[in-house]
Design an enzyme around this catalytic site. Structure first.
Site, PDB file in Angstrom:
ATOM      1  N   MET A 166    -103.457  51.468  10.403  1.00 53.04           N
ATOM      2  CA  MET A 166    -102.838  51.870  11.672  1.00 53.04           C
ATOM      3  C   MET A 166    -103.486  53.161  12.196  1.00 53.04           C
ATOM      4  SD  MET A 166     -98.846  50.755  11.028  1.00 53.04           S
ATOM      5  CE  MET A 166     -98.666  51.469   9.384  1.00 53.04           C
ATOM      6  N   THR A 167    -104.710  53.011  12.694  1.00 51.15           N
ATOM      7  CA  THR A 167    -105.502  54.163  13.139  1.00 51.15           C
ATOM      8  C   THR A 167    -105.155  54.554  14.575  1.00 51.15           C
ATOM      9  OG1 THR A 167    -107.239  52.486  13.361  1.00 51.15           O
ATOM     10  CG2 THR A 167    -107.472  54.073  11.581  1.00 51.15           C
ATOM     11  N   TYR A 168    -103.937  55.040  14.744  1.00 48.77           N
ATOM     12  CA  TYR A 168    -103.478  55.580  16.020  1.00 48.77           C
ATOM     13  C   TYR A 168    -102.284  56.489  15.765  1.00 48.77           C
ATOM     14  CZ  TYR A 168    -101.137  51.038  15.278  1.00 48.77           C
ATOM     15  OH  TYR A 168    -100.510  49.950  14.706  1.00 48.77           O
ATOM     16  N   GLU A 170     -93.000  50.472   5.663  1.00 42.60           N
ATOM     17  CA  GLU A 170     -93.424  51.853   5.901  1.00 42.60           C
ATOM     18  C   GLU A 170     -92.416  52.850   5.336  1.00 42.60           C
ATOM     19  OE1 GLU A 170     -94.761  52.648   9.910  1.00 42.60           O
ATOM     20  OE2 GLU A 170     -95.250  50.529  10.267  1.00 42.60           O
TER      21      GLU A 170
END
Length: 423
Positions: free
Chosen positions: A276-278, A213
């Site tokens: 990473m849908t949060y 990341e």
């Protein structure tokens, strides 16, 4: 299984009588540590044997969501109700439904409580991603203690253990500088890939998840090339390769978190891509749902425009946050809560859990002992059911939960009820 929302004045005994099942069974399914303490607005998972008892405020749409069928299926199974008004206490027949096959992953760190949570969740998991082996500037993997215990949980329950590698710097966080060092050197990458293979063979991992990341635009193509080299070595050995990527809505989205993740290339190179849908609502930001469904859907619709949908996995949070109001930029960070902790706090504060229909997220407010107002956004069985329906509607590969440090026992039962879990 159906989802019951606790109403004012309801007790566990009363709910058990309503559905005609022993109260102890409700306790067991929902992992209730204090059965006598139910918050108004709390959700419970109830086994109903294809029957549904209508609750105050129900509609065909809400019942379909709670039971995992479509409105059309529900109405077809109850033709006597066409054009009728639903009323509390009415019993509907819930039709049998085909279960959608799906892949379910969960990240887990090798701590004592997390290992126990992993054992509880394993029945509903395809993969268990052990988090994480940190990569250093020479391509070595820093030893992760106690991962053998998570591996044992996975192997004994038919779950595939996945090795997660990260560019987390010792004593720090995700490092752009470290990623640049690794991705700029083929020699370091060769060392790293050899180390990954050796570790996987020694410990019995069956796949690798790359969670690099904050790469920045300068590392975008370098990262793609590294993934190509990794897959060339892993695929002949039968290993799964996946990546975890930031939630983007366009290829040109700016920011160091987003620019290094090339959705289209990842879709071509690796086996699966975990989105990473949060963290729309995050500890240092203003209060809002952690994963509001419209935002999740926007990201996933962009993802499947770039990545084959059979490779896309939706990220799902197992936690919420408690913010002190008013929110001040750079001020006190919100406190992370598990779902049982958030529910227990609502009970102790004698506040009712509300539900935001647009974002598909529960929330409530309360005042602490110092007179300061708080707002809590979290998840419950309704918000998870909404995410499950989105997954089915989009036809994507599966979902990935972050992380098993947070426990929520009924979720794993709901998953098994709504899906055929691929093993």
């Amino acid at each position: 299984m159906q989802i019951h929302v606790v109403a004012q004045g309801q007790s566990l005994w009363g709910i058990s009588q309503l559905y005609g099942i022993p109260w102890q069974r409700i306790v067991d399914i929902n992992g209730l540590e204090q059965p006598g303490q139910l918050a108004v607005g709390q959700t419970l998972l109830i086994p109903t044997q294809n029957r549904y008892t209508v609750q105050q405020g129900d509609s065909f749409f809400s019942i379909a969501r709670k039971t995992g069928v479509t409105v059309q299926e529900l109405q077809s199974a109850n033709p006597q109700l066409q054009g009728s008004v639903l009323y509390p206490g009415q019993v509907l027949r819930i039709p049998e439904r085909a279960k959608t096959p799906t892949i379910v992953n969960a990240y887990a760190e090798p701590y004592e409580e997390t290992i126990a949570n992993a054992r509880d969740a394993a029945k509903a998991l395809s993969w268990l991603a052990v988090f994480s082996y940190h990569v250093d500037a020479q391509g070595n993997l820093r030893q992760l203690e106690n991962d053998d215990r998570l591996l044992q949980v996975a192997k004994s329950t038919g779950v595939r253990p996945i090795l997660t590698i990260t560019n987390i710097k010792e004593g720090a966080d995700f490092s752009t500088e470290l990623a640049t060092t690794i991705l700029s050197s083929q020699q370091i990458q060769t060392t790293l890939i050899n180390n990954i293979l050796t570790l996987m063979q020694q410990k019995g991992y069956t796949g690798v998840n790359v969670d690099f990341e904050f790469l920045g635009a300068e590392n975008r193509e370098r990262y793609n090339q590294f993934l190509r080299r990794l897959v060339q070595r892993m695929r002949p050995q039968g290993y799964i390769v996946s990546t975890a990527v930031a939630p983007k809505t366009s290829a040109t989205q700016e920011g160091v978190l987003y620019e290094g993740h090339d959705y289209k290339a990842h879709g071509q190179i690796v086996d699966y891509v975990i989105i990473m849908t949060y963290e729309w609502g995050w500890s240092g930001g203003p209060p809002m749902p952690v994963s509001p469904l419209p935002e999740v859907e926007r990201v996933l619709r962009y993802a499947i425009s770039e990545i084959p949908k059979e490779k896309v996995m939706m990220g799902v949070n197992l936690y919420g946050y408690d913010w002190t109001l008013p929110f001040v930029e750079g001020g006190e960070f919100a406190k992370a809560l598990s779902i049982p902790q958030a529910t227990r706090l609502a009970y102790t504060q004698r506040t009712e859990i509300q539900y935001n229909q647009e974002d598909e997220a529960p929330f409530y407010t309360y005042y602490d002992q110092n007179g300061k107002e708080h707002i809590v956004w979290f998840e419950d069985l309704r918000s998870y059911a909404a995410k499950f329906e989105l997954l089915k509607r989009l036809g994507i590969a599966g979902m990935s939960f972050w992380n098993l440090a947070f426990s929520y026992p009924p979720l794993w039962v709901l998953l098994q009820d709504r899906f055929q879990i691929k093993k």
